[in-house]
Design a protein around this motif. Structure first.
Motif, mmCIF file in Angstrom:
data_model
loop_
_atom_site.group_PDB
_atom_site.id
_atom_site.type_symbol
_atom_site.label_atom_id
_atom_site.label_comp_id
_atom_site.label_asym_id
_atom_site.label_seq_id
_atom_site.Cartn_x
_atom_site.Cartn_y
_atom_site.Cartn_z
ATOM 1 N N GLU A 1 0.802 -1.228 0.000
ATOM 2 C CA GLU A 1 0.000 0.000 0.000
ATOM 3 C C GLU A 1 0.835 1.279 0.000
ATOM 4 O O GLU A 1 0.539 2.214 -0.764
ATOM 5 C CB GLU A 1 -0.954 0.010 1.191
ATOM 6 N N PRO A 2 1.915 1.383 0.806
ATOM 7 C CA PRO A 2 2.685 2.636 0.801
ATOM 8 C C PRO A 2 3.402 2.909 -0.524
ATOM 9 O O PRO A 2 3.847 4.041 -0.755
ATOM 10 C CB PRO A 2 3.706 2.425 1.927
ATOM 11 N N GLN A 3 3.492 1.897 -1.371
ATOM 12 C CA GLN A 3 4.225 2.048 -2.626
ATOM 13 C C GLN A 3 3.309 2.303 -3.830
ATOM 14 O O GLN A 3 3.780 2.347 -4.964
ATOM 15 C CB GLN A 3 5.061 0.781 -2.883
ATOM 16 N N LEU A 4 2.028 2.487 -3.576
ATOM 17 C CA LEU A 4 1.087 2.664 -4.675
ATOM 18 C C LEU A 4 1.194 4.046 -5.316
ATOM 19 O O LEU A 4 1.337 5.054 -4.627
ATOM 20 C CB LEU A 4 -0.353 2.461 -4.201
ATOM 21 N N ALA A 5 1.075 4.074 -6.627
ATOM 22 C CA ALA A 5 0.859 5.325 -7.372
ATOM 23 C C ALA A 5 -0.597 5.277 -7.822
ATOM 24 O O ALA A 5 -0.943 4.605 -8.800
ATOM 25 C CB ALA A 5 1.795 5.406 -8.569
ATOM 26 N N ARG A 6 -1.460 5.967 -7.099
ATOM 27 C CA ARG A 6 -2.903 5.866 -7.302
ATOM 28 C C ARG A 6 -3.342 6.744 -8.482
ATOM 29 O O ARG A 6 -3.085 7.944 -8.482
ATOM 30 C CB ARG A 6 -3.645 6.286 -6.026
ATOM 31 N N GLN A 7 -4.041 6.130 -9.435
ATOM 32 C CA GLN A 7 -4.456 6.836 -10.639
ATOM 33 C C GLN A 7 -5.977 6.924 -10.725
ATOM 34 O O GLN A 7 -6.697 6.162 -10.081
ATOM 35 C CB GLN A 7 -3.900 6.129 -11.881
ATOM 36 N N ASN A 8 -6.450 7.853 -11.571
ATOM 37 C CA ASN A 8 -7.895 8.116 -11.674
ATOM 38 C C ASN A 8 -8.671 7.055 -12.437
ATOM 39 O O ASN A 8 -9.886 6.960 -12.299
ATOM 40 C CB ASN A 8 -8.143 9.478 -12.318
ATOM 41 N N ASP A 9 -7.990 6.289 -13.277
ATOM 42 C CA ASP A 9 -8.640 5.187 -13.988
ATOM 43 C C ASP A 9 -7.567 4.234 -14.491
ATOM 44 O O ASP A 9 -6.366 4.501 -14.382
ATOM 45 C CB ASP A 9 -9.541 5.684 -15.131
ATOM 46 N N VAL A 10 -7.999 3.126 -15.066
ATOM 47 C CA VAL A 10 -7.045 2.084 -15.463
ATOM 48 C C VAL A 10 -6.134 2.540 -16.595
ATOM 49 O O VAL A 10 -4.963 2.162 -16.656
ATOM 50 C CB VAL A 10 -7.800 0.784 -15.831
ATOM 51 N N ARG A 11 -6.638 3.375 -17.501
ATOM 52 C CA ARG A 11 -5.799 3.833 -18.600
ATOM 53 C C ARG A 11 -4.686 4.768 -18.107
ATOM 54 O O ARG A 11 -3.596 4.792 -18.672
ATOM 55 C CB ARG A 11 -6.647 4.489 -19.688
ATOM 56 N N SER A 12 -4.955 5.528 -17.065
ATOM 57 C CA SER A 12 -3.914 6.368 -16.469
ATOM 58 C C SER A 12 -2.864 5.498 -15.785
ATOM 59 O O SER A 12 -1.664 5.797 -15.843
ATOM 60 C CB SER A 12 -4.532 7.334 -15.459
ATOM 61 N N ALA A 13 -3.298 4.415 -15.144
ATOM 62 C CA ALA A 13 -2.355 3.485 -14.527
ATOM 63 C C ALA A 13 -1.484 2.827 -15.595
ATOM 64 O O ALA A 13 -0.273 2.645 -15.409
ATOM 65 C CB ALA A 13 -3.119 2.425 -13.732
ATOM 66 N N LEU A 14 -2.091 2.478 -16.705
ATOM 67 C CA LEU A 14 -1.354 1.889 -17.826
ATOM 68 C C LEU A 14 -0.333 2.880 -18.375
ATOM 69 O O LEU A 14 0.835 2.528 -18.614
ATOM 70 C CB LEU A 14 -2.342 1.490 -18.922
ATOM 71 N N ALA A 15 -0.747 4.125 -18.558
ATOM 72 C CA ALA A 15 0.115 5.137 -19.165
ATOM 73 C C ALA A 15 1.359 5.397 -18.325
ATOM 74 O O ALA A 15 2.448 5.647 -18.864
ATOM 75 C CB ALA A 15 -0.663 6.435 -19.370
#
Length: 260
Positions: free
Chosen positions: A172-186
């Protein structure tokens, strides 16, 4: 008297000509459209399905792709969606509980898998995902890109899987939280995150990442995409039927979704 009749005929002809000219310059009636709010992970497949639907029916699909949570909130606030495709049952239930979808129109449309990805040129090869996995050496000080588990479906599936495998507390402390799955992919495509968790269909749609591991299906609830009408209309019913047709199923399957 003759001159008066002639003047009247001339005026009538002028009025008729003006009317014809005005009619000729009016824009053609706009083609019928249907507004579809859909989970970001369906972007490529649903765009292709929409094009096929327009070709068959003449009705244009106008899509809005984002996180299911974002779209559900927009619908709640009165956004003019006619169809909603969610990446999980939770956000469809959220709207259903508020009476904001047409109850008898709801159906489970698609399925997906949850995968671990790395940049295409990463030295990371195959990762055996299971209890005891230590992601820290693979992250090497970087972050794990994922949809925000607080509201984004892919992040919620990821959190459930990491919890089931006993990896959540360390990760959990290492997460880069994104607004949607495509942002996580990018973020992974750009090399700004060494690893990410996305759907298998998103990984397959990108040349910038590779799949290095697949989460066990029993580590999270089934990934299901329900669809429902937000407002009832003949065009909406037609589109809903098309989504469940063999033609649409073939498109979804080609993009890596499982179809019901």
């Amino acid at each position: 008297m003759g001159d008066l009749r002639f003047a009247r005929r001339l005026l009538a002809a002028a009025v008729t000509a003006a009317g014809l000219l005005a009619a000729a310059t009016l824009p053609a009636a706009a083609a019928e459209k249907i507004t579809v709010f859909a989970a970001a992970s369906t972007t490529d497949a649903l765009t292709e399905v929409g094009a096929a639907f327009a070709k068959e029916t003449g009705v244009e699909m106008v899509p809005s792709f984002a996180s299911s949570s974002t779209l559900a909130k927009q619908i709640e606030e009165g956004a003019p969606a006619q169809v909603f495709v969610s990446a999980n049952a939770k956000w469809m239930d959220y709207l259903a509980d508020k009476g904001l979808v047409v109850a008898d129109s709801r159906a489970d449309l698609l399925g997906n898998d949850l995968v671990l990805i790395a940049p295409a040129d990463s030295a990371v090869a195959t990762v055996a995902i299971g209890p005891g996995l230590d992601l820290a050496p693979l992250l090497d000080g970087g972050r794990l890109s994922v949809g925000d588990p607080d509201h984004v479906p892919v992040g919620q599936y990821a959190k459930a899987a990491l919890e089931k495998l006993g990896l959540w507390a360390a990760t959990e402390p290492q997460l880069a939280r994104q607004n949607d799955v495509r942002s996580a992919l990018a973020l992974v495509e750009r090399g700004e995150a060494p690893l990410g968790i996305v759907y298998s269909t998103d990984a397959a749609a990108s040349n910038g990442v590779k799949t290095v591991g697949v989460f066990p299906k029993d580590s999270h609830s089934p990934i299901t995409y329900p669809v429902a009408l937000v407002t009832d209309s003949p065009a909406g019913r037609s589109f809903l039927a098309f989504l469940q047709s063999d033609a649409a199923k073939a498109i979804f399957a080609r993009h890596g979704f499982t179809v019901n």
